[in-house]
Write a protein that holds these residues in place. Structure first.
Motif, PDB file in Angstrom:
ATOM      1  N   LEU A  67       0.827  -1.208   0.000  1.00 46.69           N
ATOM      2  CA  LEU A  67       0.000   0.000   0.000  1.00 46.69           C
ATOM      3  C   LEU A  67       0.862   1.258   0.000  1.00 46.69           C
ATOM      4  CD1 LEU A  67      -2.745  -1.114   2.534  1.00 46.69           C
ATOM      5  CD2 LEU A  67      -2.942  -0.939   0.049  1.00 46.69           C
ATOM      6  N   GLY A  68       2.007   1.207   0.685  1.00 46.39           N
ATOM      7  CA  GLY A  68       2.915   2.345   0.651  1.00 46.39           C
ATOM      8  C   GLY A  68       3.480   2.578  -0.734  1.00 46.39           C
ATOM      9  N   THR A  69       3.828   1.481  -1.432  1.00 49.49           N
ATOM     10  CA  THR A  69       4.320   1.598  -2.808  1.00 49.49           C
ATOM     11  C   THR A  69       3.255   2.170  -3.723  1.00 49.49           C
ATOM     12  OG1 THR A  69       5.767  -0.316  -2.463  1.00 49.49           O
ATOM     13  CG2 THR A  69       5.297   0.306  -4.733  1.00 49.49           C
ATOM     14  N   LEU A  70       2.023   1.683  -3.583  1.00 46.46           N
ATOM     15  CA  LEU A  70       0.929   2.184  -4.411  1.00 46.46           C
ATOM     16  C   LEU A  70       0.693   3.668  -4.163  1.00 46.46           C
ATOM     17  CD1 LEU A  70      -1.487   1.828  -6.302  1.00 46.46           C
ATOM     18  CD2 LEU A  70      -2.816   1.012  -4.342  1.00 46.46           C
ATOM     19  N   ALA A  71       0.667   4.061  -2.894  1.00 44.19           N
ATOM     20  CA  ALA A  71       0.450   5.474  -2.574  1.00 44.19           C
ATOM     21  C   ALA A  71       1.563   6.354  -3.122  1.00 44.19           C
ATOM     22  CB  ALA A  71       0.341   5.644  -1.056  1.00 44.19           C
ATOM     23  N   ALA A  72       2.811   5.876  -3.004  1.00 45.38           N
ATOM     24  CA  ALA A  72       3.945   6.658  -3.505  1.00 45.38           C
ATOM     25  C   ALA A  72       3.859   6.864  -5.011  1.00 45.38           C
ATOM     26  CB  ALA A  72       5.251   5.961  -3.138  1.00 45.38           C
ATOM     27  N   LEU A  92       1.196  13.990  -8.500  1.00 44.26           N
ATOM     28  CA  LEU A  92       0.673  15.098  -7.700  1.00 44.26           C
ATOM     29  C   LEU A  92       1.793  15.971  -7.167  1.00 44.26           C
ATOM     30  CD1 LEU A  92      -2.141  13.278  -5.678  1.00 44.26           C
ATOM     31  CD2 LEU A  92      -2.392  14.727  -7.705  1.00 44.26           C
ATOM     32  N   MET A  93       2.926  15.367  -6.826  1.00 38.08           N
ATOM     33  CA  MET A  93       4.055  16.148  -6.333  1.00 38.08           C
ATOM     34  C   MET A  93       4.613  17.066  -7.421  1.00 38.08           C
ATOM     35  SD  MET A  93       4.519  15.571  -3.103  1.00 38.08           S
ATOM     36  CE  MET A  93       2.704  15.602  -3.094  1.00 38.08           C
ATOM     37  N   ALA A  94       4.623  16.589  -8.661  1.00 38.69           N
ATOM     38  CA  ALA A  94       5.092  17.437  -9.767  1.00 38.69           C
ATOM     39  C   ALA A  94       4.167  18.633  -9.947  1.00 38.69           C
ATOM     40  CB  ALA A  94       5.164  16.611 -11.055  1.00 38.69           C
ATOM     41  N   GLU A  95       2.867  18.389  -9.868  1.00 40.99           N
ATOM     42  CA  GLU A  95       1.911  19.496  -9.972  1.00 40.99           C
ATOM     43  C   GLU A  95       2.036  20.440  -8.776  1.00 40.99           C
ATOM     44  OE1 GLU A  95      -1.930  17.822 -10.403  1.00 40.99           O
ATOM     45  OE2 GLU A  95      -1.480  16.808 -12.311  1.00 40.99           O
ATOM     46  N   GLU A  96       2.275  19.867  -7.593  1.00 38.72           N
ATOM     47  CA  GLU A  96       2.425  20.686  -6.387  1.00 38.72           C
ATOM     48  C   GLU A  96       3.649  21.583  -6.492  1.00 38.72           C
ATOM     49  OE1 GLU A  96       0.628  21.866  -3.017  1.00 38.72           O
ATOM     50  OE2 GLU A  96       0.025  19.952  -3.887  1.00 38.72           O
ATOM     51  N   TRP A  97       4.728  21.067  -7.076  1.00 40.38           N
ATOM     52  CA  TRP A  97       5.943  21.865  -7.260  1.00 40.38           C
ATOM     53  C   TRP A  97       5.660  23.076  -8.151  1.00 40.38           C
ATOM     54  CZ3 TRP A  97      10.868  22.204  -5.481  1.00 40.38           C
ATOM     55  CH2 TRP A  97      11.788  22.909  -6.257  1.00 40.38           C
ATOM     56  N   GLN A  98       4.940  22.879  -9.233  1.00 43.82           N
ATOM     57  CA  GLN A  98       4.593  23.982 -10.115  1.00 43.82           C
ATOM     58  C   GLN A  98       3.691  24.991  -9.416  1.00 43.82           C
ATOM     59  OE1 GLN A  98       2.893  22.191 -13.610  1.00 43.82           O
ATOM     60  NE2 GLN A  98       4.845  21.358 -14.324  1.00 43.82           N
ATOM     61  N   ARG A 114       2.085  16.286   4.794  1.00 46.24           N
ATOM     62  CA  ARG A 114       0.669  16.481   5.104  1.00 46.24           C
ATOM     63  C   ARG A 114      -0.208  15.565   4.263  1.00 46.24           C
ATOM     64  NH1 ARG A 114       0.357  23.138   5.198  1.00 46.24           N
ATOM     65  NH2 ARG A 114       1.338  23.448   7.261  1.00 46.24           N
ATOM     66  N   ARG A 115       0.096  15.480   2.966  1.00 43.56           N
ATOM     67  CA  ARG A 115      -0.711  14.639   2.092  1.00 43.56           C
ATOM     68  C   ARG A 115      -0.573  13.157   2.468  1.00 43.56           C
ATOM     69  NH1 ARG A 115      -2.783  16.038  -2.813  1.00 43.56           N
ATOM     70  NH2 ARG A 115      -1.407  17.855  -2.948  1.00 43.56           N
ATOM     71  N   ALA A 116       0.644  12.736   2.799  1.00 47.59           N
ATOM     72  CA  ALA A 116       0.853  11.347   3.189  1.00 47.59           C
ATOM     73  C   ALA A 116       0.116  11.030   4.488  1.00 47.59           C
ATOM     74  CB  ALA A 116       2.349  11.072   3.342  1.00 47.59           C
ATOM     75  N   SER A 117       0.111  11.978   5.426  1.00 50.11           N
ATOM     76  CA  SER A 117      -0.598  11.755   6.689  1.00 50.11           C
ATOM     77  C   SER A 117      -2.097  11.611   6.461  1.00 50.11           C
ATOM     78  CB  SER A 117      -0.323  12.915   7.655  1.00 50.11           C
ATOM     79  OG  SER A 117       1.054  13.021   7.949  1.00 50.11           O
ATOM     80  N   ARG A 118      -2.653  12.474   5.627  1.00 56.94           N
ATOM     81  CA  ARG A 118      -4.080  12.383   5.337  1.00 56.94           C
ATOM     82  C   ARG A 118      -4.404  11.080   4.621  1.00 56.94           C
ATOM     83  NH1 ARG A 118      -3.411  17.964   3.923  1.00 56.94           N
ATOM     84  NH2 ARG A 118      -3.338  17.379   1.711  1.00 56.94           N
TER      85      ARG A 118
END
Length: 267
Positions: A150-155, A161-167, A204-208
């Motif tokens: 599940l951790g691999t799937l979430a990552a 999303l992280m790429a979009e968050e960076w922009q 924060r996103r990982a915690s949620r």
């Protein structure tokens, strides 16, 4: 990921293969390339890999878009090896501070090609593999712990999303006049600040996500599967293809007399 998983409106061939079969094929190629630093085996493997990219629904444009950091890293590594390796044979270029000889150039080219030949299969694997299919295969067939799966799937789901968050963070900072001007030192500090902001958002996103998955019963003792992970004839061909590429690359280097074991080359 839709563009990489489809080709002319149809599902790409390698997309339908079992993720574990594709991983096994990539692993076979990587092991052989990691043993030697010669340019012949890397060139042969790289040629086969480029032929496989259309089967994964990838074009050269998508290849560069998804793998340019790895491609640039391989280029920098090859150049660094060429100028830092010990001189052997005729000196081709000498600028005083550093020099390039026939032997060091051959070593640098081998390092460059080997880096590309190792990196491109990873790009191919990630581009033609659905994260959910990978998680199903890891849990059902590889019997890995649910939390790891599940951790691999979430990552994998969060990479885009992280790429979009960076922009988004970058545009927000530029709107406040941060990071859009100044000397290189100021720009570097601004980029480090943006990286810290991305780290905070990722935590924060990982915690949620962890709380949500726990509330929905992920990781429980008893599980059911919406899709059954199986091996097919296509998967056997994928593994056989990886073995064929690895074997051909090694045989070509040995036949050409360029096979150069890494631990021997460093002595």
């Amino acid at each position: 990921m839709r563009n990489a998983l489809t080709l002319n409106g149809n599902t790409a061939l390698l997309t339908r293969a079992n993720p574990l079969a594709k991983f096994s094929g990539v692993l076979l190629i990587t092991v052989v390339l990691a043993l030697s630093i010669d340019w012949v085996s890397a060139s042969v493997a790289l040629g086969f890999e480029l032929l496989l990219f259309p089967l994964a629904g990838l074009t050269l444009g998508l290849l560069w878009q998804r793998g340019w950091p790895l491609i640039l890293a391989a280029a920098v590594g090859g150049w660094s090896t060429a100028i830092l390796a010990a001189d052997r044979g005729r000196i081709l270029l000498d600028v005083g501070v550093w020099s390039i000889s026939e032997g060091s150039l051959q070593l640098g080219v081998g390092f460059l090609l080997r880096g590309l030949a190792i990196a491109l299969p990873a790009v191919l694997l990630m581009s033609c593999t659905d994260p959910t299919d990978l998680a199903d295969a890891l849990a059902q067939q590889a019997k890995l712990p649910h939390r790891f799966v599940l951790g691999t799937l979430a990552a994998m789901r969060l990479v885009g999303l992280m790429a979009e968050e960076w922009q988004t963070i970058g545009m927000a900072r530029r709107a406040r006049g941060v990071g859009s001007h100044g000397n290189p030192g100021q720009r570097l500090r601004a980029m480090l600040g943006q990286s810290f902001g991305l780290l905070v958002q990722a935590v924060r996103r990982a915690s949620r996500l962890a709380v949500t998955m726990e509330a929905r019963g992920f990781g429980g003792a008893q599980r059911t599967w919406a899709r059954k992970a199986t091996f097919s004839r296509l998967d056997a061909w994928v593994v056989l293809g990886g073995l064929l590429i690895a074997g051909t690359a090694m045989a070509s280097a040995i036949g050409a007399g360029t096979w150069n074991m890494v631990f021997l080359a460093q002595q």
